[in-house]
Write an enzyme that holds these catalytic residues in place. Structure first.
Site, PDB file in Angstrom:
ATOM      1  N   SER A   1       5.075 -14.921   3.707  1.00 46.92           N
ATOM      2  CA  SER A   1       6.231 -14.256   3.113  1.00 46.92           C
ATOM      3  C   SER A   1       7.420 -14.306   4.058  1.00 46.92           C
ATOM      4  O   SER A   1       7.251 -14.270   5.288  1.00 46.92           O
ATOM      5  CB  SER A   1       5.848 -12.794   2.842  1.00 46.92           C
TER       6      SER A   1
ATOM      7  N   TYR B   1       2.019  -4.140   5.254  1.00 53.16           N
ATOM      8  CA  TYR B   1       1.787  -5.337   4.436  1.00 53.16           C
ATOM      9  C   TYR B   1       2.438  -6.550   5.108  1.00 53.16           C
ATOM     10  O   TYR B   1       1.817  -7.593   5.317  1.00 53.16           O
ATOM     11  CB  TYR B   1       2.355  -5.163   3.009  1.00 53.16           C
TER      12      TYR B   1
ATOM     13  N   LYS C   1       0.992 -10.307   7.196  1.00 47.82           N
ATOM     14  CA  LYS C   1       1.407 -11.718   7.046  1.00 47.82           C
ATOM     15  C   LYS C   1       1.793 -12.306   8.402  1.00 47.82           C
ATOM     16  O   LYS C   1       1.433 -13.436   8.726  1.00 47.82           O
ATOM     17  CB  LYS C   1       2.580 -11.830   6.063  1.00 47.82           C
TER      18      LYS C   1
HETATM   19  C1  WQD Z   1      14.647  -6.898  -4.374  1.00 48.28           C
HETATM   20  C2  WQD Z   1      15.947  -6.136  -4.368  1.00 48.28           C
HETATM   21  C3  WQD Z   1      15.727  -3.835  -3.711  1.00 48.28           C
HETATM   22  C4  WQD Z   1      13.374  -2.524  -7.140  1.00 48.28           C
HETATM   23  C5  WQD Z   1       9.432  -7.617  -1.481  1.00 48.28           C
HETATM   24  C6  WQD Z   1       8.575  -7.661  -0.251  1.00 48.28           C
HETATM   25  C7  WQD Z   1       8.355  -9.068   0.186  1.00 48.28           C
HETATM   26  C8  WQD Z   1       7.777  -9.873  -0.946  1.00 48.28           C
HETATM   27  C9  WQD Z   1       8.594  -9.777  -2.183  1.00 48.28           C
HETATM   28  C10 WQD Z   1       5.458 -10.017  -1.555  1.00 48.28           C
HETATM   29  C11 WQD Z   1      16.063  -5.208  -3.164  1.00 48.28           C
HETATM   30  C12 WQD Z   1      16.181  -3.954  -5.145  1.00 48.28           C
HETATM   31  C13 WQD Z   1      14.100  -3.295  -6.256  1.00 48.28           C
HETATM   32  C14 WQD Z   1      14.055  -1.481  -7.852  1.00 48.28           C
HETATM   33  C15 WQD Z   1      16.102  -2.121  -6.762  1.00 48.28           C
HETATM   34  N1  WQD Z   1       6.461  -9.378  -1.199  1.00 48.28           N
HETATM   35  N2  WQD Z   1      15.436  -3.091  -6.067  1.00 48.28           N
HETATM   36  N3  WQD Z   1      15.387  -1.337  -7.635  1.00 48.28           N
HETATM   37  O1  WQD Z   1      12.080  -6.028  -1.174  1.00 48.28           O
HETATM   38  O2  WQD Z   1      13.161  -8.318  -1.315  1.00 48.28           O
HETATM   39  O3  WQD Z   1      10.709  -8.139  -1.184  1.00 48.28           O
HETATM   40  O4  WQD Z   1       8.826  -8.408  -2.498  1.00 48.28           O
HETATM   41  O5  WQD Z   1       4.402  -9.847  -1.841  1.00 48.28           O
HETATM   42  O6  WQD Z   1       7.510  -9.061   1.269  1.00 48.28           O
HETATM   43  O7  WQD Z   1       9.202  -6.930   0.784  1.00 48.28           O
HETATM   44  O8  WQD Z   1      11.818  -7.484  -3.266  1.00 48.28           O
HETATM   45  O9  WQD Z   1      11.870  -7.089  -5.691  1.00 48.28           O
HETATM   46  O10 WQD Z   1      11.238  -5.185  -4.163  1.00 48.28           O
HETATM   47  O11 WQD Z   1      13.581  -5.992  -4.196  1.00 48.28           O
HETATM   48  O12 WQD Z   1      17.300  -1.910  -6.595  1.00 48.28           O
HETATM   49  O13 WQD Z   1      13.443  -0.734  -8.624  1.00 48.28           O
HETATM   50  O14 WQD Z   1      15.966  -5.281  -5.512  1.00 48.28           O
HETATM   51  O15 WQD Z   1      16.385  -2.793  -3.063  1.00 48.28           O
HETATM   52  O16 WQD Z   1      17.402  -5.234  -2.766  1.00 48.28           O
HETATM   53  P1  WQD Z   1      12.036  -7.408  -1.662  1.00 48.28           P
HETATM   54  P2  WQD Z   1      12.059  -6.410  -4.397  1.00 48.28           P
END
Ligand code: WQD
Length: 343
Positions: A127, A152, A156
């Protein structure tokens, strides 16, 4: 004779899409999964999509003896793609030991079983979280890794270090670690996709569930970041593009084209979209109005993360082909199918 590949976690979101691409590329696929966050129905659906139902074995890879037994039965495999892991960032903060135990035991037992049966090719599901908060963008693979915010993420990062040590010690063993940015989207058939357990942590499933009426309102976690509209920027990538990259990486190992015993590749599009970009694209692709509000920041979010895709292009000959609109329409198609099937 088809080359046999063991896919751990092959009933999960990325594993199942990769199994399809492997079958389409003439590999024999054996899926191992403990079904802790997936369903066996996925095996049938892979069969329906590809015309070939993969072999499925329910096994808990934390159990060393059980893992060895499965590998003994499939010691003619030529490689392993290892997806099996817990992946909920928030839960890992609450239950670090669960994450360290699950993700490390399953990795170590898999490597041990591979070692015993000389299955010497390994693709690891990593990741972009291993980069922590990057100093420069776009992120290249030679960026130093940093301790990620969550347990988590740390599993990785440490797993990559374990692979570094293991590939150095075992000279005939080769591995590629694929660092995913933000996988979203679903297979065009609408038959497989992401199945979040409970309340989604990730943006896209939260959006589609809100649009489907399962969640009342999407919370946008902060609009005071130093970005064009104040919301964080991420590199969203279609899961089918991601799945294809696994097949190409595997072929690189099987054809002995790799240049190091352990190689790392970013898998992203290289294009960053803000949370509001994604919301507005969703509204325009689906013609729906999304109920959302701006709230406080979420702990651990970095302002911007997007990949340099140069290395994957140069060494793997792989580039992501699908655009944000494809990702959104396939995610929405999958969500609608899910609701139709469960109502
Ligand atoms: C994306 C953006 C949130 C939900 C995570 C893990 C990473 C990988 C992928 C894998 C951010 C915003 C999100 C919500 C929001 N994991 N958001 N409201 O955090 O980039 O990555 O997932 O297994 O390791 O850290 O992805 O989709 O959670 O968030 O505003 O309800 O959307 O703040 O800016 P992220 P995400």
């Amino acid at each position: 004779m088809k080359n046999k590949i063991i896919v751990t976690g092959g009933c999960g979101y990325i594993g199942s899409h990769t199994a399809i691409e492997l079958i389409d590329n003439n590999f024999e696929v054996v899926i191992l999964d403990d079904l802790s966050n997936a369903t066996e129905e996925t095996i049938i659906r892979i069969g329906k999509i590809t015309g070939t139902t993969p072999t499925f074995i329910k096994v808990d890879l934390k159990d060393a003896a059980a893992t060895l037994k499965v590998f003994a039965d499939h010691k003619d495999a030529v490689g392993v793609i290892h997806f099996a892991a817990h992946k909920a960032v928030g839960e890992s903060v609450q239950k670090p030991l669960l994450y360290y135990k699950n993700n490390f035991y399953s990795l170590l037992n898999t490597l041990e079983a591979q070692s015993k049966y000389e299955i010497n090719n390994f693709i690891f599901s990593s990741s972009a979280t291993v980069y922590g908060t990057p100093d420069t963008l776009p992120i290249t693979e030679d960026n130093k890794t940093q301790r990620p915010f969550s347990p988590y993420g740390n599993t990785k990062k440490v797993a990559e270090e374990i692979l570094q040590d293991f590939t150095q010690a075992k000279h005939d063993f080769s591995a590629i670690s694929l660092r995913y940015f933000n996988p979203i989207g679903a297979h065009d058939s609408g038959d497989i996709g992401e199945l979040p357990n409970g309340i989604p942590n990730n943006l896209m499933p939260y959006i589609t569930q809100t649009a489907a009426g399962v969640r009342e309102k999407l919370k946008v976690f902060g609009n005071d970041y130093p970005t064009k509209d104040g919301t964080p920027i991420r590199d969203y990538i279609h899961v089918v593009d991601l799945a294809k990259a696994h097949v190409i990486a595997l072929q690189r190992l099987l054809n002995k084209k790799h240049e190091q015993p352990l190689e790392f590749f970013n898998l992203g599009t290289g294009v960053g979209y803000s949370v509001l970009d994604v919301i507005h694209s969703f509204e325009s692709v689906t013609n729906l109005k999304l109920n959302y509000e701006i709230t406080d920041r979420r702990d651990g979010d970095v302002p911007q993360l997007y990949a340099s895709t140069d290395l994957a292009k140069e060494k793997l000959g792989w580039v992501a082909e699908k655009e944000l609109n494809d990702m959104i329409s396939s995610s929405w198609n999958w969500e609608k199918n899910l609701r139709n099937n469960t109502n």
